[in-house]
Design an enzyme around this catalytic site. Sequence first.
Site, PDB file in Angstrom:
ATOM      1  N   GLY A  89      20.224 -10.560 -12.707  1.00  0.00           N
ATOM      2  CA  GLY A  89      20.010 -11.514 -11.630  1.00  0.00           C
ATOM      3  C   GLY A  89      18.739 -12.329 -11.692  1.00  0.00           C
ATOM      4  N   THR A 124      28.798  -5.865 -10.500  1.00  0.00           N
ATOM      5  CA  THR A 124      29.064  -7.091  -9.748  1.00  0.00           C
ATOM      6  C   THR A 124      30.499  -7.539  -9.979  1.00  0.00           C
ATOM      7  OG1 THR A 124      26.769  -7.740 -10.078  1.00  0.00           O
ATOM      8  CG2 THR A 124      28.299  -9.473  -9.369  1.00  0.00           C
TER       9      THR A 124
END
Lengths: 175, 134
Positions: free
Chosen positions: B55, B1
Amino acid sequence: MHKTAIAIHGGAGTITKASLTEEKERIYTAALKEAVEAGHSVLEKGGSALEAVEEAVRHLEDCPLFNAGKGSVFTKEGKHEMDAAMMDGKTLEAGAVAGVKSIKNPIKLARAVMQHSEHVLLSGYGAEEFARNQGLEFAPEAYFFDKLRYEQWLEVRDSEAIILDHTEKKDEKFG
Amino acid sequence: TVGAVAVDQAGNVAAATSTGGMTNKRYSRIGDSPIIGSGTYANNRTCAVSCTGHGEYFMRAVVAYDVSCLMEYKGCTLQQACEEVVMKKLVKFGGEGGLIAVTAAGEIAMPFNSEGMYRASKVADQDTYVGIYK
């Protein structure tokens, strides 16, 4: 005139010094420096914060070292599914895409959703159709292939394990 | 990410996050990155935030908006809000990762509770900062 500032990240996790050679660390450092200075250059020229974060993230998406865009990891099916989001602090407008394939720069698509649609989050084929209508750039599967990412995937392909950017796998469930 | 947060000459902030997800993921799993308020958030009254980490934890803790709320409703500074969310709340959840954030005044925070986080920042004409480990 306000003081300009920008910060970027390229992922977090269990990055032990033992697993990161001096040469690799130098390469990562150079890539991060290039991306943050590209974003900051936009700000110094009077560009908006939105333009700056898009520019910095686009640099990171184009770099195979990071898990986004060109460097995206493999899914169970051996494909690449990407997500991106952008938000404007002035207007509170936001745009995001999820589960898109073959989009060269998902962050550009997120901005297009924010600025050219009446929605906040588009996903999958619909998001890709919107990208075509907006004239955004697509890339073939080969563009997203990276030997290191492929080898990481091979290690877990035949298991149920899923692995974060830089973190060892954990067997946990979330209901 | 990957992600970025910035404040421009007009004092407006913005946040952006992009990710390739998790290796070997299936069922069209989506993490926090594209979820406004969880992985990405921006508000001129408080700050802009971009998250990175596991996440599922970030979604349940609504991390990015939580940092903003602590500043807006409780009067916390950016550093205090980040400390509360990343080093206390997320750790209790068992969530590993971190975030980057910036205020309209140009204050930057880059907290993480994992061993490392690839990060960099540049404020006005100061030298560029780059870091990986704590």
